[in-house]
Design an enzyme around this catalytic site. Structure first.
Site, short mmCIF file in Angstrom:
data_model
loop_
_atom_site.label_atom_id
_atom_site.label_comp_id
_atom_site.label_asym_id
_atom_site.label_seq_id
_atom_site.Cartn_x
_atom_site.Cartn_y
_atom_site.Cartn_z
N HIS A 1 -3.54 8.23 -5.09
CA HIS A 1 -4.00 7.41 -5.86
C HIS A 1 -4.54 8.02 -7.12
O HIS A 1 -4.98 9.09 -7.37
CB HIS A 1 -5.17 7.03 -5.23
CG HIS A 1 -5.00 6.19 -4.01
ND1 HIS A 1 -4.66 4.74 -3.90
CD2 HIS A 1 -4.92 6.65 -2.79
CE1 HIS A 1 -4.40 4.42 -2.65
NE2 HIS A 1 -4.41 5.57 -1.59
N ARG B 1 1.96 3.92 5.69
CA ARG B 1 2.01 4.18 4.19
C ARG B 1 2.93 5.39 4.13
O ARG B 1 2.82 6.15 4.10
CB ARG B 1 0.69 4.21 3.51
CG ARG B 1 -0.53 3.30 3.68
CD ARG B 1 -0.11 1.98 2.86
NE ARG B 1 0.74 2.12 1.42
CZ ARG B 1 0.44 2.44 0.40
NH1 ARG B 1 -0.72 2.84 0.09
NH2 ARG B 1 1.26 2.43 -0.60
N TYR C 1 0.52 7.56 6.67
CA TYR C 1 -0.68 7.07 7.77
C TYR C 1 -0.40 5.73 7.98
O TYR C 1 0.03 5.11 7.42
CB TYR C 1 -1.99 7.43 7.06
CG TYR C 1 -2.51 6.59 5.78
CD1 TYR C 1 -2.99 5.40 5.92
CD2 TYR C 1 -2.45 7.37 4.66
CE1 TYR C 1 -3.21 4.62 4.56
CE2 TYR C 1 -2.78 6.97 3.51
CZ TYR C 1 -3.28 5.65 3.45
OH TYR C 1 -3.52 5.00 2.10
N HIS D 1 1.51 9.11 -0.67
CA HIS D 1 1.22 8.88 -1.89
C HIS D 1 0.10 9.32 -2.60
O HIS D 1 -0.87 9.81 -1.79
CB HIS D 1 1.00 7.20 -2.08
CG HIS D 1 -0.06 6.88 -1.33
ND1 HIS D 1 0.08 6.51 0.02
CD2 HIS D 1 -1.39 6.50 -1.50
CE1 HIS D 1 -1.04 6.18 0.79
NE2 HIS D 1 -1.92 6.19 -0.07
N TYR E 1 -7.93 10.51 5.30
CA TYR E 1 -8.84 10.73 4.42
C TYR E 1 -10.27 11.13 4.88
O TYR E 1 -10.84 10.67 6.01
CB TYR E 1 -9.15 9.04 3.63
CG TYR E 1 -8.02 8.67 2.96
CD1 TYR E 1 -7.91 9.19 1.58
CD2 TYR E 1 -6.86 7.94 3.38
CE1 TYR E 1 -6.99 8.45 0.71
CE2 TYR E 1 -5.99 7.41 2.58
CZ TYR E 1 -5.78 7.93 1.30
OH TYR E 1 -4.84 7.38 0.54
#
Ligand SMILES: [Fe+2]
Length: 237
Positions: A161, A156, A146, A159, A107
């Site tokens: 959000h 994770r 990640y 995905h 991110y």
């Protein structure tokens, strides 16, 4: 002019609990005291509480909205779906916002120190409004998995959000969209924290129809704000 409409109560059996011990940080941040209800008048407010005119022409295209000197790396995808209310009717002009990791699983955020490269051409955030049929569409790249330190070797699943505002102030939904066939789903306490009966609602469907030839793989993710098929959400009850 605003009007008031009484919403059907939420189906809480479709949503994860506040505190799910396998998802460690919920133990620290899950509320332990009764919540304060949103004031009735605000809850039933039908008028939009945000402006629509701030949406830019590239806001829905994450492959271009932060490009500096080229296209972001990764597998280009198109994600589309409909936002529906409790009776299956389209929710028009709902604000849909997304954020995600880049293709390497990183991110753009100071807290994210995962040793994976940032992409100078990818911010990982976008927004759009649903059309008259409740439909939205984003172009982006498939987010990478990640590590997140919840437990040994915790990763994770891929995905995206999502945050939505429907017609009513209380129709806010924050959730995550997953990808079909991801082997990490079985090991992810966030996904597993959602009651089993509702988990499938969080997994997008691959669609050859939505796939754009020579350009991007297509995924469909419909979102239901209320009612028996409502999409599991993360926001506090
Ligand atoms: Fe994430």
């Amino acid at each position: 002019m605003s009007e008031t409409v009484t919403l059907r109560p939420r189906d809480w059996d479709s949503h994860p609990p506040y505190i799910y011990p396998d998802y460690k940080s919920t133990v620290l941040r899950g509320p332990t005291k009764p919540l304060l209800p949103i004031k009735e008048r605000l809850r039933q407010l039908r008028a939009p509480v945000y402006g629509h005119d701030a949406i830019g022409p590239l806001d829905h295209d994450l492959t271009r909205n932060a490009a500096k000197n080229g296209a972001p790396l990764g597998e280009r995808i198109v994600v589309t779906g409909r936002v529906l209310d409790e009776r299956g009717r389209p929710v028009r002009h709902a604000l849909v916002e997304i954020w995600q990791a880049n293709a390497a699983g990183r991110y753009v955020h100071k807290v994210d120190q995962h040793e994976a490269p940032l992409d100078p051409n990818f911010l990982g955030a976008g927004r759009t409004l649903t059309d008259n049929e409740g439909r939205y569409k984003f172009y982006t790249v498939k987010p990478g998995a990640y590590p997140w330190g919840n437990h040994p070797n915790a990763w994770r699943p891929n995905h995206i959000h999502f945050s939505l505002f429907g017609e009513y102030f209380a129709s806010r939904l924050v959730t995550q969209m997953y990808f079909p066939g991801d082997p990490l789903l079985a090991h992810d306490p966030i996904f597993q924290g959602t009651p089993e009966r509702a988990r499938d609602r969080l997994i997008s469907k691959f669609s050859l129809e939505v796939t754009e030839p020579d350009f991007a793989l297509g995924y469909v993710f419909d979102i239901v704000l209320r009612g028996p098929n409502e999409t599991p959400m993360e926001t506090p009850r």
